[in-house]
Scaffold this motif. Sequence first.
Motif, short mmCIF file in Angstrom:
data_model
loop_
_atom_site.label_atom_id
_atom_site.label_comp_id
_atom_site.label_asym_id
_atom_site.label_seq_id
_atom_site.Cartn_x
_atom_site.Cartn_y
_atom_site.Cartn_z
N GLY A 54 32.09 -18.02 -5.76
CA GLY A 54 31.34 -17.77 -4.53
C GLY A 54 30.29 -18.85 -4.33
O GLY A 54 30.17 -19.45 -3.25
N HIS A 55 29.50 -19.12 -5.37
CA HIS A 55 28.52 -20.21 -5.26
C HIS A 55 29.23 -21.51 -4.88
O HIS A 55 28.80 -22.23 -3.98
CB HIS A 55 27.81 -20.48 -6.59
CG HIS A 55 27.11 -19.31 -7.18
ND1 HIS A 55 27.19 -18.99 -8.52
CD2 HIS A 55 26.29 -18.39 -6.63
CE1 HIS A 55 26.45 -17.93 -8.76
NE2 HIS A 55 25.90 -17.53 -7.64
N ASN A 81 17.07 -26.48 -3.88
CA ASN A 81 16.12 -25.97 -4.87
C ASN A 81 16.86 -25.34 -6.05
O ASN A 81 18.08 -25.14 -6.00
CB ASN A 81 15.20 -24.92 -4.23
CG ASN A 81 15.97 -23.67 -3.84
OD1 ASN A 81 16.96 -23.75 -3.14
ND2 ASN A 81 15.53 -22.53 -4.33
N TRP A 227 9.78 -15.42 -3.50
CA TRP A 227 11.01 -16.20 -3.37
C TRP A 227 11.05 -17.03 -2.08
O TRP A 227 11.38 -18.22 -2.10
CB TRP A 227 12.19 -15.23 -3.44
CG TRP A 227 13.54 -15.80 -3.21
CD1 TRP A 227 13.95 -17.09 -3.46
CD2 TRP A 227 14.67 -15.11 -2.71
NE1 TRP A 227 15.29 -17.22 -3.14
CE2 TRP A 227 15.74 -16.01 -2.67
CE3 TRP A 227 14.89 -13.78 -2.28
CZ2 TRP A 227 17.02 -15.64 -2.23
CZ3 TRP A 227 16.16 -13.42 -1.86
CH2 TRP A 227 17.21 -14.36 -1.83
N GLY A 249 24.54 -18.87 1.64
CA GLY A 249 25.54 -17.84 1.85
C GLY A 249 25.04 -16.81 2.86
O GLY A 249 23.84 -16.71 3.12
N ALA A 281 30.48 -17.57 4.39
CA ALA A 281 30.89 -16.18 4.13
C ALA A 281 31.04 -15.95 2.63
O ALA A 281 30.97 -16.88 1.82
CB ALA A 281 32.20 -15.91 4.86
N LYS A 292 26.71 -11.63 -9.37
CA LYS A 292 26.28 -11.53 -10.75
C LYS A 292 25.94 -10.09 -11.09
O LYS A 292 26.21 -9.62 -12.19
CB LYS A 292 25.08 -12.46 -10.97
CG LYS A 292 25.50 -13.93 -10.93
CD LYS A 292 24.33 -14.87 -11.16
CE LYS A 292 23.89 -15.49 -9.87
NZ LYS A 292 23.16 -16.76 -10.04
#
Length: 416
Positions: A54-55, A81, A227, A249, A281, A292
């Motif tokens: 996915g990443h 980042n 964050w 994402g 997506a 995760k």
Amino acid sequence: MLAWPAPLLPTLPGPGPVLRLFDTARGEVVATEPGRVARMYVCGITPYDATHLGHAATYLAFDLVNRVWRDAGHAVHYVQNVTDIDDPLLERAERDGEDWIVLGMRETALFREDMTALRVLPPEDYVGAVAAIPAIVARVETLLDEGLAYVLDDGTGDVYHDVSQAPGFGEESGYDPATMLALSAERGGDPDRPGKRNRLDPLLWRGRREGEPSWPGPRGIDGRPGWHIECATIALDTIGMGFDVQGGGSDLVFPHHEYSAVHAEALAGTKPFARAYVHAAMIGLHGEKMSKSRGNLVFVSKLRGEGVDPMAVRLALLSGHYRTDRAWTPDLLSAAEGRLATWRRAAALPAGAPAAPVLAGLRERLADDLDSPGAIAAVDAWAAATLSGDGETEEGAPAMVADAVDALLGVQLQEG
Ligand code: 5CA
Ligand code: ZN
């Protein structure tokens, strides 16, 4: 931070077309209008586990943006980042009895290797949250000075941004307050925390807690950064306001990109933070988003360890459109392996079907909101014509097509 080594990028004849992308804020496909230097910020990993597919799919989508812009004659200032301090990192380190710094360094190193193997163009600035803390503290201090942020009155030292004073709030995601409240509760926000001025106010600074790492903060409050202010600060300090694409994402549409934009716009006093907000997506496995926290992961490094060609992984992920949620399956990978072998056979020939239409097709498809399946189909058609030996053939065409596939799709066909 050190990024990773850049792959060779062949130069193609003539400039490619203007890139059009779907902007979440406007809800439509729009032409990007970069200056000589296109500016892009893509949210990087939280390094508490290895890079999953996915990443990888998300970074590949923005790698196409980078490649299409460069082909159109722009230089690209790309910033990414690393969220190397945050709750999930500390929780994983605690669970495994490991030092959070060592965990973050190891997973970031593995990410660099994965990106290198996938031939992703590296960012010009690769910035860790920890390294950015002094800059983040200065930004939070400014928001406090201007009365746009407040310290919660419960002794924790937590600082929040007062979104009732942020005129652009909601413009990035386009969500109504009820949707934002629901997503906030689901994705790490704290809408029901007592003492906040508004339920949707986001955390800017978290006062020191027992057993957690901390740094000197705003108003002398030790703690660690929120964050969203991390990405707002890093973007402001590298590419500034009004940059071309903010990427990530689709799980970052809200709250993360909404709040990063609102923080930055409050600090700068201008709009917009980014001219387009672009979202990839989700890749799923067994019917659920690969994440995760769910643990349904296929890691790039695991596939590499099994001897899978990273170019096949790249091709498999690009065989679906970046804005379509899609599943990773073993069939997807074997189809990509077959396609890669076919393309390589055709590319190794001295002569083949003419190259110019393939180059034009690749450019035209990718410039149209990164239609990678369409781009791949153009190469499939060329490879089939070349291998059949029917029709017009051109000396040197395979080498030219290999350059185009390398430069635009990032798939290397000839041995480097
Ligand atoms: N460090 C933050 C961004 S500042 C973060 O979201 N890190 S991450 O490690 O959780 O995700 C890194 C990137 O991968 C983000 O852009 C995220 O949106 C994207 N991503 C996460 N899971 C998936 C998935 N299943 N499919 C596609 N992209 C994903
Ligand atoms: Zn981010």
